[in-house]
Design a protein around this motif. Sequence first.
Motif, PDB file in Angstrom:
ATOM      1  N   SER A 121       1.063  -1.166  -0.077  1.00  0.00           N
ATOM      2  CA  SER A 121       0.221   0.083  -0.061  1.00  0.00           C
ATOM      3  C   SER A 121       0.850   1.075   0.000  1.00  0.00           C
ATOM      4  O   SER A 121       1.856   1.271   0.661  1.00  0.00           O
ATOM      5  N   PHE A 122       0.466   2.431  -0.655  1.00  0.00           N
ATOM      6  CA  PHE A 122       1.023   3.471  -0.743  1.00  0.00           C
ATOM      7  C   PHE A 122       0.071   4.545  -0.687  1.00  0.00           C
ATOM      8  O   PHE A 122      -0.891   4.718  -1.042  1.00  0.00           O
TER       9      PHE A 122
ATOM     10  N   ALA B 241       6.421   7.848  -4.702  1.00  0.00           N
ATOM     11  CA  ALA B 241       6.792   6.476  -4.016  1.00  0.00           C
ATOM     12  C   ALA B 241       6.177   5.517  -4.813  1.00  0.00           C
ATOM     13  O   ALA B 241       6.414   4.381  -5.215  1.00  0.00           O
ATOM     14  N   LEU B 242       4.788   5.782  -5.137  1.00  0.00           N
ATOM     15  CA  LEU B 242       3.960   4.923  -5.987  1.00  0.00           C
ATOM     16  C   LEU B 242       4.685   4.562  -7.537  1.00  0.00           C
ATOM     17  O   LEU B 242       4.746   3.646  -8.045  1.00  0.00           O
TER      18      LEU B 242
ATOM     19  N   PRO C 172      -5.195   9.707  -0.248  1.00  0.00           N
ATOM     20  CA  PRO C 172      -5.472   8.494  -1.091  1.00  0.00           C
ATOM     21  C   PRO C 172      -4.549   7.454  -0.789  1.00  0.00           C
ATOM     22  O   PRO C 172      -3.302   7.567  -0.728  1.00  0.00           O
ATOM     23  N   VAL C 173      -4.962   6.101  -0.910  1.00  0.00           N
ATOM     24  CA  VAL C 173      -4.113   4.941  -0.748  1.00  0.00           C
ATOM     25  C   VAL C 173      -4.230   3.846  -1.705  1.00  0.00           C
ATOM     26  O   VAL C 173      -5.490   3.750  -2.181  1.00  0.00           O
ATOM     27  N   ALA C 174      -3.281   3.680  -2.658  1.00  0.00           N
ATOM     28  CA  ALA C 174      -3.110   2.827  -3.582  1.00  0.00           C
ATOM     29  C   ALA C 174      -2.593   1.562  -2.999  1.00  0.00           C
ATOM     30  O   ALA C 174      -1.517   1.528  -2.363  1.00  0.00           O
ATOM     31  N   VAL C 175      -3.351   0.366  -3.548  1.00  0.00           N
ATOM     32  CA  VAL C 175      -2.806  -0.690  -3.105  1.00  0.00           C
ATOM     33  C   VAL C 175      -2.440  -1.661  -4.323  1.00  0.00           C
ATOM     34  O   VAL C 175      -3.445  -1.790  -5.407  1.00  0.00           O
ATOM     35  N   LYS C 176      -1.120  -2.402  -4.400  1.00  0.00           N
ATOM     36  CA  LYS C 176      -0.848  -3.073  -5.553  1.00  0.00           C
ATOM     37  C   LYS C 176      -0.843  -4.568  -5.176  1.00  0.00           C
ATOM     38  O   LYS C 176      -0.478  -4.952  -4.169  1.00  0.00           O
TER      39      LYS C 176
END
Lengths: 320, 320, 320, 320
Positions: C54-55, C284-285, C316-320
């Motif tokens: 997560s970012f 970072a993403l 905002p939280v991105a999850v890969k």
Amino acid sequence: MTLDRHAPEAEIAKAVGAFSNWGRWGEHDVLGTLNFLDEAKRRQGAGLIRRGASFSLSQSFDMDGPQRGWRRRTNPVHTMLDTGVEASLGIQGFPHGLGGADDVIAMPLQCSTQWDGLGHIFDHGKAWNGRSAAEVVTSAGDQVTGIEHMAAQVAGRGVLLDVGRHLGEGGELPDGFAITEEHLRSTAAAQNVLVGRGDIVTVRTGQLARARREGWGEYAGGPAPGLSFTSAGWLHGTEIAAVATDTWGFEVRPNEFEHAFQPLHQVAIPHIGLLIGEMWDLDALAEDCVADGVYEFWLTAAPLPITGAVGSPVNPVAVK
Amino acid sequence: MTLDRHAPEAEIAKAVGAFSNWGRWGEHDVLGTLNFLDEAKRRQGAGLIRRGASFSLSQSFDMDGPQRGWRRRTNPVHTMLDTGVEASLGIQGFPHGLGGADDVIAMPLQCSTQWDGLGHIFDHGKAWNGRSAAEVVTSAGDQVTGIEHMAAQVAGRGVLLDVGRHLGEGGELPDGFAITEEHLRSTAAAQNVLVGRGDIVTVRTGQLARARREGWGEYAGGPAPGLSFTSAGWLHGTEIAAVATDTWGFEVRPNEFEHAFQPLHQVAIPHIGLLIGEMWDLDALAEDCVADGVYEFWLTAAPLPITGAVGSPVNPVAVK
Amino acid sequence: MTLDRHAPEAEIAKAVGAFSNWGRWGEHDVLGTLNFLDEAKRRQGAGLIRRGASFSLSQSFDMDGPQRGWRRRTNPVHTMLDTGVEASLGIQGFPHGLGGADDVIAMPLQCSTQWDGLGHIFDHGKAWNGRSAAEVVTSAGDQVTGIEHMAAQVAGRGVLLDVGRHLGEGGELPDGFAITEEHLRSTAAAQNVLVGRGDIVTVRTGQLARARREGWGEYAGGPAPGLSFTSAGWLHGTEIAAVATDTWGFEVRPNEFEHAFQPLHQVAIPHIGLLIGEMWDLDALAEDCVADGVYEFWLTAAPLPITGAVGSPVNPVAVK
Amino acid sequence: MTLDRHAPEAEIAKAVGAFSNWGRWGEHDVLGTLNFLDEAKRRQGAGLIRRGASFSLSQSFDMDGPQRGWRRRTNPVHTMLDTGVEASLGIQGFPHGLGGADDVIAMPLQCSTQWDGLGHIFDHGKAWNGRSAAEVVTSAGDQVTGIEHMAAQVAGRGVLLDVGRHLGEGGELPDGFAITEEHLRSTAAAQNVLVGRGDIVTVRTGQLARARREGWGEYAGGPAPGLSFTSAGWLHGTEIAAVATDTWGFEVRPNEFEHAFQPLHQVAIPHIGLLIGEMWDLDALAEDCVADGVYEFWLTAAPLPITGAVGSPVNPVAVK
């Protein structure tokens, strides 16, 4: 003066027709009745400093105030940026033993003892002196009559009319008591004080003393003693510079009309151009006036010159 | 008085030893040098209201101010809760044509014209009168010497020392100019005005006039003319009630010691108990004093009684 | 698409004519292009959580931010109501060793990483979906399209278009670089990622990385890389749900017209109904995407449901 | 587990002795039980997005909230810097028909739906992981465990335990109902859902539904259902990452000890290192869980990365 309680709009219009000061000081005026407070009046006021005793007429500014959120009005929120606790621990980053404390505040300008500026109230879209309300007060503030224009003005002769003590029981008028011109005149006569052009008149109802004893309750917006709508003629005719009370809303509440909201404001601010003070603490001064029988004094009540503000917190200081 | 610029802590200690007022007004004192401002002084001040001309000594309170974020100090953010624009559209929900505007503010208490309260500065963990800084000013505010205690006090005789005009070029001292006791005395002599016990002394450097002309630049915290550390004896010995300047930080900047920060504050506030005003606008008053040759006046500079505050915005009003 | 740089109003009108979504989701719509982000899109997005990494795409919220006061926008002022220092001294009034810290904030809703709500921008007095701006956003806030309506919506498939890395030197586009549809398409192609209906597209210019290295300078309102006005067709035609950049103002600055101000906003928000994010931190993403070659992810970017707000801070939280 | 209601300090000490996580993740840890929420847990959570339906678990942020001023906590004050009304009048100074609205907010970070950060509560002067509270949280904020460290973490598997529906009448537990480990287990069993390491557990009491129906009353600080002090072992032993309720204060009120204040906080935050959410709105999600019988979901509840904050407003978004 009789009042048709079922015809607020007509009565307001009638008062407006009778008591308007629009144009009296020219089309560019930004001071309203403060124009009456001239240098001669200040000289007269200066002569009232006899003992040198001073009195703050301000309530506190803190979270223990009366506001309950009406129209987003809160009590002031005062917080610290630095404190003595950190200073004592030496963790502030200053050299040689220096420590400091700093603070911030977030507050409505009308949360505690205050002045209503000329941009605070409108009548049918019109602001003081006949200007368009929409052009005067925008989201950027009061573009014309901001309270900063009054920064140097509000210093002169003050008069206390202690109607609470003159007509109330235990020094307090009951909620809903409408103070008429006759009440104001009889109080002045009983106190042996004259009210005239350029004076800053403070009217004590005693409601604040009651709130102090019994708790705020509905002090902010609920029932209260206050000026009758019918006092508009007196407010206009005396040519006073300003008026202030110890209540939230200056005029009697519930208002004297069915389904009205602060109708006297609607005449007094945009049409008479009158500076109105609210939530003043007149109790200590009133005690002194009873004691020495003197109800007039030097009064400075300088608003903070917040650019474009339609009101201001104020700490009025009376000196006798 | 000579100063060892390499020994700030020793020099501060020496000044503290010489000029402390701890205990002078009892262990419970919360007023410091305001104790000098008594009723007799107010009577003297009243006699200075000769013409009735009044002057605001306050800068504006708005986003165009000098703050740049140092220690989270911002310029005041003034926003509207209601405006005349909505009033003119009749969408506010009030009856009979009434419209209203209201506003709020969020600001550091020391963002513009201000008083430093007694809880603003500490020396080695000690606050005014020898109290523990940690016990006096916590996150809940100043528990002992909050500015509210001064609500009724700050009205009396004011004196202007226009050092900028007396010693500067074009009425302005250069940044870094340290105003000594000798400069203060020579200015008073040139102006033919006496400074004594209980006076509120305003010192004009001219820096604000320069900032007004050239932009704020580093007005907030950068180089500036101001009181020399060596003036501590004069501040103490004259027994003045308060002092204020037209600069951000009252004392000369850069400070006169290597690696020091506001060392005169460290003596003046916690040890002398002196009320210090900053960012006052003395220019209009100074013009008038030049014109009539009179440098004394009635001055009211009432802080807002924000409970527990270590400073307060103020609109000082001088009347001549 | 060529642009007449001397005819901003005509070009804006032309774009409006071509790309309006007014009425597309009915007259009562309050979501704009978020309507494209449906449950199927969320299921697709869920499939992109492969590793579980997560970012956060949020910048900090503090006084070290880029704001310089433009239109009263400040950096956030965060202050403490209680601290651990008082807790450690046992002076908070809680029993049995409990201590607590509390805090407050005062900030513009668009001071740091943010969403522009549908009520943020108007075109010739019209808000999203053709409504009267005056009826939608008053001093009481956005009465119709407040950001609270989007509280549950902004979770789905996110895509990063790292234009800075694809076209810039050292991963950064220069200030004034206008990102066109062709740039967006070539970046997507180079990254082997598709952009389609309902996606939340993040566009990295690299300006934030530069500001982090060189200081904020004029990050807030000054020159910047950003979307070209000519990308309006792409923003409309792709049917994306939202778009966000790592810059203050989303579109290229100086704007591409003479004497214009954020003309792409004027098309994108009131006419396309597009949710626009600004000041996101995509660095970072982006590093991770370079490393694994995957430029799509699950993204939640939930605005705070501040009733009537025209924008919102967001993490905002991105999850890969 | 029985509780000696007359010995709060001893019981707290006993729980601390049994359930402390100090040192578990090293001396520099700033995440507490969020360490349990790892990438594997996120992959598991991703599998719970089956339909793509999303739910905001946030209450509104506005003046109609529950705060009544306790410890200077107010409801959020949201004001406009610019509005559509001015835009429609063309008086904003933007060219070519552009108009804009902007807004600001002043609010306690714990005024509405929120996370308690690790610096929010202390035990006998100690913060999370055994640090000195005085060194962790000063007037400058949380120097070590500020909520910004959690910016990217709070996304994973969420579980709803609808204790209100399982054990209450009409879906609501009465005020004062203490939810024990047994209640939590029986609810999970009845709902056929497992709770385990790294989960974000939401516990619905039904009190918010009651407040919505009957008015806030004493929602902020008054009697409420909530977690029993005796649930500390369950909170610790399950190794959940976070827990949140639909109440003001997470634990049952009045608290179960005589003369105590939030004793479960005193164990859970500084010793277990548990992230606690309060004032979440679980009602819409709960309706959906009843309907489909599925009480687990993907949950993102990202705090705003306010540097040094000890709490944060949050809009948690659940996706099923």
